[in-house]
Motif scaffolding. Structure first.
Motif, mmCIF file in Angstrom:
data_model
loop_
_atom_site.group_PDB
_atom_site.id
_atom_site.type_symbol
_atom_site.label_atom_id
_atom_site.label_comp_id
_atom_site.label_asym_id
_atom_site.label_seq_id
_atom_site.Cartn_x
_atom_site.Cartn_y
_atom_site.Cartn_z
ATOM 1 N N GLU A 3 28.462 14.127 69.360
ATOM 2 C CA GLU A 3 28.230 13.905 70.792
ATOM 3 C C GLU A 3 28.255 15.233 71.557
ATOM 4 N N LEU A 4 29.201 16.111 71.193
ATOM 5 C CA LEU A 4 29.305 17.406 71.880
ATOM 6 C C LEU A 4 28.011 18.202 71.793
ATOM 7 N N TYR A 5 27.322 18.063 70.662
ATOM 8 C CA TYR A 5 26.108 18.858 70.434
ATOM 9 C C TYR A 5 24.831 18.072 70.725
ATOM 10 N N GLY A 6 24.933 16.944 71.441
ATOM 11 C CA GLY A 6 23.737 16.214 71.834
ATOM 12 C C GLY A 6 23.132 15.364 70.735
ATOM 13 N N CYS A 7 23.968 14.912 69.806
ATOM 14 C CA CYS A 7 23.572 13.985 68.733
ATOM 15 C C CYS A 7 22.439 14.498 67.825
ATOM 16 N N PRO A 8 22.626 15.670 67.207
ATOM 17 C CA PRO A 8 21.612 16.146 66.256
ATOM 18 C C PRO A 8 21.603 15.340 64.950
ATOM 19 N N LEU A 9 22.703 14.661 64.621
ATOM 20 C CA LEU A 9 22.765 13.915 63.359
ATOM 21 C C LEU A 9 22.565 12.425 63.613
ATOM 22 N N THR A 10 21.972 11.752 62.611
ATOM 23 C CA THR A 10 21.850 10.297 62.682
ATOM 24 C C THR A 10 23.226 9.679 62.425
ATOM 25 N N GLU A 11 23.330 8.377 62.677
ATOM 26 C CA GLU A 11 24.605 7.676 62.444
ATOM 27 C C GLU A 11 25.029 7.815 60.972
ATOM 28 N N GLU A 12 24.064 7.679 60.059
ATOM 29 C CA GLU A 12 24.384 7.799 58.633
ATOM 30 C C GLU A 12 24.879 9.197 58.293
ATOM 31 N N GLU A 13 24.270 10.209 58.930
ATOM 32 C CA GLU A 13 24.714 11.593 58.672
ATOM 33 C C GLU A 13 26.108 11.824 59.238
ATOM 34 N N VAL A 14 26.418 11.167 60.354
ATOM 35 C CA VAL A 14 27.778 11.269 60.910
ATOM 36 C C VAL A 14 28.778 10.681 59.900
ATOM 37 N N VAL A 15 28.396 9.573 59.269
ATOM 38 C CA VAL A 15 29.270 8.978 58.240
ATOM 39 C C VAL A 15 29.458 9.970 57.088
ATOM 40 N N GLU A 16 28.383 10.593 56.666
ATOM 41 C CA GLU A 16 28.480 11.579 55.566
ATOM 42 C C GLU A 16 29.455 12.688 55.898
ATOM 43 N N VAL A 17 29.397 13.166 57.145
ATOM 44 C CA VAL A 17 30.313 14.236 57.576
ATOM 45 C C VAL A 17 31.750 13.708 57.576
ATOM 46 N N ALA A 18 31.941 12.485 58.074
ATOM 47 C CA ALA A 18 33.289 11.893 58.098
ATOM 48 C C ALA A 18 33.858 11.744 56.683
ATOM 49 N N MET A 19 32.983 11.538 55.711
ATOM 50 C CA MET A 19 33.445 11.363 54.324
ATOM 51 C C MET A 19 34.132 12.622 53.777
ATOM 52 N N GLU A 20 33.868 13.775 54.405
ATOM 53 C CA GLU A 20 34.553 15.010 53.976
ATOM 54 C C GLU A 20 36.061 14.870 54.196
ATOM 55 N N GLY A 21 36.433 14.195 55.278
ATOM 56 C CA GLY A 21 37.856 13.980 55.542
ATOM 57 C C GLY A 21 38.452 13.029 54.518
ATOM 58 N N GLU A 22 37.699 11.990 54.164
ATOM 59 C CA GLU A 22 38.172 11.029 53.167
ATOM 60 C C GLU A 22 38.364 11.710 51.812
ATOM 61 N N ASN A 23 37.478 12.653 51.515
ATOM 62 C CA ASN A 23 37.602 13.370 50.241
ATOM 63 C C ASN A 23 38.886 14.195 50.211
ATOM 64 N N LEU A 24 39.190 14.828 51.344
ATOM 65 C CA LEU A 24 40.432 15.612 51.390
ATOM 66 C C LEU A 24 41.641 14.684 51.227
ATOM 67 N N ALA A 25 41.597 13.515 51.857
ATOM 68 C CA ALA A 25 42.752 12.611 51.832
ATOM 69 C C ALA A 25 42.953 11.945 50.479
ATOM 70 N N SER A 26 41.863 11.600 49.803
ATOM 71 C CA SER A 26 42.027 10.762 48.610
ATOM 72 C C SER A 26 41.404 11.338 47.347
ATOM 73 N N GLY A 27 40.723 12.473 47.465
ATOM 74 C CA GLY A 27 40.102 13.059 46.283
ATOM 75 C C GLY A 27 38.844 12.328 45.862
ATOM 76 N N GLY A 28 38.191 11.641 46.789
ATOM 77 C CA GLY A 28 36.952 10.936 46.442
ATOM 78 C C GLY A 28 36.077 10.733 47.668
ATOM 79 N N TYR A 29 34.758 10.777 47.456
ATOM 80 C CA TYR A 29 33.822 10.569 48.568
ATOM 81 C C TYR A 29 33.509 9.092 48.681
ATOM 82 N N HIS A 30 34.323 8.352 49.404
ATOM 83 C CA HIS A 30 34.004 6.941 49.618
ATOM 84 C C HIS A 30 33.856 6.689 51.117
ATOM 85 N N ALA A 31 32.968 5.752 51.467
ATOM 86 C CA ALA A 31 32.626 5.544 52.886
ATOM 87 C C ALA A 31 33.060 4.183 53.398
#
Ligand code: HSE
Length: 310
Positions: free
Chosen positions: A109-137
């Protein structure tokens, strides 16, 4: 300087049979963060809640999310994040995903929505990987998009939003037993016998069909997990007996919430969810295990701005 304030909801992963591929968003419970962007190149994270979080930002799920987002759009900036409200980590309702989703959504949102909703999910998955050691969405996608999400595929990410039919409520209990997602994943078998896979495929198909056709009975009888639950339920004392009692009280299904140790009961009426929550609380009280019970509506709403100032 630009600033956003973002809410991202709690979520329940798996819905029984959909290990790593189905999750739902919960109403109102979630994380709130503020993100300030200014000129420079750096990241700070300030925790204003009373929930203990690591001081080292390299251990905070927001860090890989912010860095991945900026890398992806090819920008540098000073980003200062304040955590204003936080789901307790380990509560089994997607605490790390809520922070990750809020950070990914807010940055976009800060950058005027350059990413699609699915791409936002992909970026969020980086946090999940740090927390659990796996890329799950299955927590991150509902936390971003709301509703019930089917992750049809991961390579590439292909998500399908299923609007929540009618009034679904979850009674969720968090027994104070420590089970990390990492350990709950490590105990799972790497291979599954064909007949087990066939049972699970049937249930996943039945669950999705039941949700699309609002066939509540089909939803309930499809929420059976023959792959992860047989290994994971050992961490949850009296799991089978508890399920018998909860189903007898009218819940559609009872399963482990994500990797546990929380357990949830899906109900099509608030009264039934209240009854299920009471039974779950009494069960763990009788075992001398401290617990917290929440009764929350399943929601079609995902991450959202709560206030913007530019
Ligand atoms: N699908 C993940 C698991 C969710 O069951 O391990 C983790 O919360």
């Amino acid at each position: 300087m630009r600033k956003v304030r973002v809410f991202a909801p709690a979520s329940i992963a798996n819905m029984g049979c959909g290990f790593d591929i189905i999750g739902l968003a919960l109403d109102e419970v979630g994380d709130i963060i503020e993100i300030v962007q200014s000129e420079g190149d750096g990241l700070t994270i300030t925790n204003k809640t009373d929930v203990p979080l690591p001081d080292d930002i390299e251990k905070n799920v927001i860090t890989p999310v912010v860095r991945t987002f900026l890398k992806r759009i090819g920008k540098k900036a000073q980003i200062d994040v304040t955590i204003c409200e936080k789901i307790y980590p380990g509560s089994g309702i997607g605490s790390s995903a809520a922070s990750s989703a809020a950070a990914a959504y807010g940055m976009n949102e800060l950058y005027g929505c350059p990413l699609t909703e699915e791409e936002v999910v992909e970026v969020a998955m980086e946090g999940e990987n740090l927390a659990s050691g796996g890329y799950h969405a299955d927590n991150a996608a509902p936390a971003v998009m709301g509703g019930i999400i089917l992750i049809r595929g991961y390579e590439p990410l292909d998500v399908v939003k299923i609007s929540v039919p009618g009034n679904f409520y979850c009674a969720v209990i968090h027994p104070r037993i420590v089970v990390t997602t990492k350990e709950a994943r490590e105990i799972l078998p790497k291979q599954v016998p064909l007949h087990t896979a066939i049972t699970q495929w049937g249930n996943v198909g039945g669950l999705v069909a039941g949700l699309f056709t609002s066939d509540i009975e089909l939803v309930g009888r499809s929420m059976k997990d023959v792959i992860a639950e047989p290994y994971r339920k050992q961490f949850i004392p009296g799991f089978d007996e508890l399920r018998e009692k909860v189903l007898a009280a009218g819940a559609l299904a009872m399963n482990i919430s994500g990797s546990g140790p929380s357990v949830f009961a899906l109900c099509n009426h608030k009264d039934k969810a209240d009854a299920a929550g009471k039974i779950m609380g009494e069960h763990f009280d009788a075992l001398g295990i401290k617990n917290e019970v929440y009764v929350v509506k399943v929601s079609n709403k995902g991450a959202k701005l709560t206030r913007v100032s530019i």
